[in-house]
Design a protein around this motif. Sequence first.
Motif, PDB file in Angstrom:
ATOM      1  N   UNK A 140      -4.402  -1.821  -0.894  1.00  9.48           N
ATOM      2  CA  UNK A 140      -4.873  -0.767  -0.927  1.00  9.48           C
ATOM      3  C   UNK A 140      -4.038   0.425  -1.685  1.00  9.48           C
ATOM      4  N   UNK A 141      -4.629   1.407  -2.469  1.00 12.75           N
ATOM      5  CA  UNK A 141      -3.731   2.345  -3.143  1.00 12.75           C
ATOM      6  C   UNK A 141      -3.491   3.445  -1.880  1.00 12.75           C
ATOM      7  N   UNK A 142      -2.144   4.200  -1.917  1.00  7.50           N
ATOM      8  CA  UNK A 142      -2.159   5.414  -1.231  1.00  7.50           C
ATOM      9  C   UNK A 142      -1.899   6.487  -2.400  1.00  7.50           C
ATOM     10  N   UNK A 143      -2.625   7.379  -2.291  1.00  8.50           N
ATOM     11  CA  UNK A 143      -2.669   8.458  -3.410  1.00  8.50           C
ATOM     12  C   UNK A 143      -2.207   9.997  -2.937  1.00  8.50           C
ATOM     13  N   UNK A 144      -2.022  10.661  -3.963  1.00  5.37           N
ATOM     14  CA  UNK A 144      -1.674  11.996  -3.837  1.00  5.37           C
ATOM     15  C   UNK A 144      -0.559  12.028  -2.751  1.00  5.37           C
ATOM     16  N   UNK A 145       0.412  11.334  -2.845  1.00  6.21           N
ATOM     17  CA  UNK A 145       1.542  11.105  -2.105  1.00  6.21           C
ATOM     18  C   UNK A 145       2.393  12.526  -2.051  1.00  6.21           C
ATOM     19  N   UNK A 146       2.818  12.749  -1.042  1.00  7.13           N
ATOM     20  CA  UNK A 146       3.788  13.943  -0.616  1.00  7.13           C
ATOM     21  C   UNK A 146       4.943  13.547   0.236  1.00  7.13           C
ATOM     22  N   UNK A 147       5.943  14.187   0.746  1.00 11.58           N
ATOM     23  CA  UNK A 147       7.084  13.595   1.532  1.00 11.58           C
ATOM     24  C   UNK A 147       6.289  13.421   2.922  1.00 11.58           C
ATOM     25  N   UNK A 148       5.794  14.156   3.319  1.00 12.57           N
ATOM     26  CA  UNK A 148       4.903  14.197   4.506  1.00 12.57           C
ATOM     27  C   UNK A 148       4.074  13.009   4.759  1.00 12.57           C
ATOM     28  N   UNK A 149       3.367  12.760   3.707  1.00 12.02           N
ATOM     29  CA  UNK A 149       2.563  11.429   3.360  1.00 12.02           C
ATOM     30  C   UNK A 149       3.400  10.159   3.601  1.00 12.02           C
ATOM     31  N   UNK A 150       4.421  10.252   3.130  1.00  9.92           N
ATOM     32  CA  UNK A 150       5.485   9.038   2.825  1.00  9.92           C
ATOM     33  C   UNK A 150       5.864   8.866   4.402  1.00  9.92           C
ATOM     34  N   UNK A 151       6.123  10.024   4.987  1.00  9.96           N
ATOM     35  CA  UNK A 151       6.563   9.936   6.662  1.00  9.96           C
ATOM     36  C   UNK A 151       5.582   9.268   7.157  1.00  9.96           C
ATOM     37  N   UNK A 152       4.355   9.734   7.138  1.00 12.61           N
ATOM     38  CA  UNK A 152       3.236   8.901   7.775  1.00 12.61           C
ATOM     39  C   UNK A 152       3.018   7.542   7.501  1.00 12.61           C
ATOM     40  N   UNK A 153       3.162   7.376   6.292  1.00 11.67           N
ATOM     41  CA  UNK A 153       2.829   5.967   5.875  1.00 11.67           C
ATOM     42  C   UNK A 153       4.035   5.093   6.554  1.00 11.67           C
ATOM     43  N   UNK A 154       5.310   5.759   6.654  1.00 11.85           N
ATOM     44  CA  UNK A 154       6.403   4.723   7.082  1.00 11.85           C
ATOM     45  C   UNK A 154       6.162   4.475   8.674  1.00 11.85           C
ATOM     46  N   UNK A 155       5.623   5.619   9.403  1.00 12.40           N
ATOM     47  CA  UNK A 155       5.356   5.397  10.710  1.00 12.40           C
ATOM     48  C   UNK A 155       4.273   4.515  10.885  1.00 12.40           C
TER      49      UNK A 155
ATOM     50  N   UNK B  77      10.666  12.159  -7.577  1.00 13.37           N
ATOM     51  CA  UNK B  77      10.905  13.016  -6.393  1.00 13.37           C
ATOM     52  C   UNK B  77      10.415  12.115  -5.087  1.00 13.37           C
ATOM     53  N   UNK B  78       9.418  11.432  -5.307  1.00 11.63           N
ATOM     54  CA  UNK B  78       8.830  10.425  -4.163  1.00 11.63           C
ATOM     55  C   UNK B  78       9.660   9.231  -4.022  1.00 11.63           C
ATOM     56  N   UNK B  79      10.048   8.815  -5.311  1.00  9.44           N
ATOM     57  CA  UNK B  79      10.890   7.544  -5.246  1.00  9.44           C
ATOM     58  C   UNK B  79      12.100   7.816  -4.512  1.00  9.44           C
ATOM     59  N   UNK B  80      12.764   9.287  -5.103  1.00  4.23           N
ATOM     60  CA  UNK B  80      14.111   9.383  -4.266  1.00  4.23           C
ATOM     61  C   UNK B  80      13.985   9.508  -2.955  1.00  4.23           C
ATOM     62  N   UNK B  81      12.837  10.001  -2.385  1.00  4.04           N
ATOM     63  CA  UNK B  81      12.651  10.351  -0.883  1.00  4.04           C
ATOM     64  C   UNK B  81      12.343   9.110  -0.092  1.00  4.04           C
ATOM     65  N   UNK B  82      11.761   8.187  -0.861  1.00  2.00           N
ATOM     66  CA  UNK B  82      11.702   6.668   0.062  1.00  2.00           C
ATOM     67  C   UNK B  82      13.039   6.175  -0.047  1.00  2.00           C
ATOM     68  N   UNK B  83      13.812   6.253  -0.912  1.00  2.00           N
ATOM     69  CA  UNK B  83      15.079   5.575  -1.061  1.00  2.00           C
ATOM     70  C   UNK B  83      15.974   6.221   0.219  1.00  2.00           C
ATOM     71  N   UNK B  84      15.835   7.392   0.174  1.00  2.00           N
ATOM     72  CA  UNK B  84      16.777   8.246   1.391  1.00  2.00           C
ATOM     73  C   UNK B  84      16.241   7.942   2.589  1.00  2.00           C
ATOM     74  N   UNK B  85      14.974   7.993   2.771  1.00  2.00           N
ATOM     75  CA  UNK B  85      14.258   7.510   4.294  1.00  2.00           C
ATOM     76  C   UNK B  85      14.508   6.215   4.550  1.00  2.00           C
TER      77      UNK B  85
END
Lengths: 449, 162
Positions: free
Chosen positions: B141-156, B97-105
């Motif tokens: 570095x590693x980014x762990x415990x990913x959620x959609x919100x976290x992915x948004x933050x990382x992109x930002x 789901x995380x991979x799908x979300x990143x693809x979409x974002x």
Amino acid sequence: MAKKLLLEKAHVEGIRYFDVYRREGGYQAVEKALKMAPNDVVEEVKKSGLRGRGGAGFATGLKWSFLAKPEGVPRYLVCNADESEPGTFKDRYLMEFIPHLLIEGLVVASYALGSNRTYIYIRGEYAWIVAILEQAIAEAKQNGFLGKNILGTGFDCEIYVQRGAGAYICGEETALIESLEGKRGNPRIKPPFPAIKGLWGCPTVVNNVETLAAVVPIMNLGGEEYAKIGVGRSTGTKLISACGNINKPGVYEIDMTISVEEFIYSDEYCGGIANGKRLKACIPGGSSVPILPANLLLKTAKGETRYMNYESLSDGGFATGSMMGSGGFIVLDEDQCVVRHTLTLARFYRHESCGQCSPCREGTGWMEKILQKIENGDGVKTDIDLLWDIQRKIEGNTICPLGDAAAWPVAAAIRHFRDEFEWHVNNRELCRKQNYGLAHYADEIHVPA
Amino acid sequence: MVKFTEDKMKEVQSMIDRYPEGKQKSALIPLLHLAQQEFGGWLSAETMDYVASLLSIEPIEVYEVATFYSMFNLQPVGKHVFEVCQTGPCMLNGSDQIIDYIKQRLNIGVGETTADGMFTLKTVECLGACGYAPMMQLGMHYREHLTKTKVDEIIEECRNKQ
């Protein structure tokens, strides 16, 4: 609380630094060992019954005693920190939180083996840990526990950290040596074993991070005392990295007398299955070892309690048992699909095969394709038999154990969850719509209050 | 032209000094890491030939190593590379789901780079963070415990680094 020998001090503030580590009793093992004859250190390790913590479980003292010692030829100790077995993240934890424990163990082992130049081969992705280890090495050197004439004994030792670059196969000791020589990680044909002809053609010992760290408590306690901890041939403590669908994933140090049930359900360890679900299956020792359904995981085929140690986990052989392996403990809840999970592992091994041996190079790809087909709802019944046939033809027919490691998870998945594979090929429409398998595999089991 | 600075050359020398005389080829992987970091995040033929010259080995010895290890990029990549783990334990915790979300974002597929050259999405096999899944590697570095919100933050966060 179980006795902790490795991680007891891991959360003391500042333990990453020499001064704190030393104040907490660190480097006493070096002081003790360097007063002994190198062979006596090897004897202590033999007496401890320590078995390699990387996965194979071979007796460490015995491995050390195989090291050839020809006149005028350097000998090398290499620490295998290429931790890449899915489910395994214990060495990372140890190096990150208590790096001096590894450095201390390395100094003792280097002395015992006569290695003046010791390498830590760490997986390339653990990039930030390289700096942590190099800091610890520099501190140990400043304080006379490393470098020239350690503690005035005349023993010289340098430790260098070498970063890999993304290849699971480099965890195999001869592939690791090839990589350290600046080559592709293609495993060598054995014999000759590294103990005779290893790094740059010289006698070499390759040991896992946790194994080398365990040398510290062995020296401090003495081999005989260390051997009293644990049970049978599973002496000392073992780090288990627990992950998957559990409430408390993480790294736990256990003495090997606790039951699997206690490990999964006790709050001291995994804290039970996440989201109030039931246990379906578990891979207890890293992705390569056989998956077990809940009933065979908690009890052996004979109905006896299964314990978290080498002997008990392998009770029943591959027919009804599994292995301690690397201690990578992967738990699947009732909603997880075994076919899908096995597919990710098959993809992993296809990606990581070095390509030298045809059965592994071709077979891992075929297994992935067939599993993908079944998972996608395009499978037919004969695919299951074909899959079984391929894994059988990989096992034992390759230079290194990666072939076996790729074959075993597929074999065990079919052995214990054949119904689930059949469900996929018989319900092709349905398995396109839903990503989980058959919940009924989670047998009703006793959950302690 | 590809060439290490004087400072980096000192680092190169210290890498070579870790091995006995005549075994300088052992410094190849560390040198390739350094070269990739210094010369645009990937290894061009020119870069690999340069590394070969530094170690007095044949260019083919560098190519065969660079093509074996998954951390070496043989094509240009975006400024920020998202390397998302997809192996068993991460899958059990929702990496698909995380991979799908990143693809979409980011509106790209796996292995692709965004048009502005900012992001590349890669899937990788087990990085040893199974207890902290789902996860990705971003740089060192590693980014762990990913959620959609976290992915948004990382992109930002990456966009703000511009």
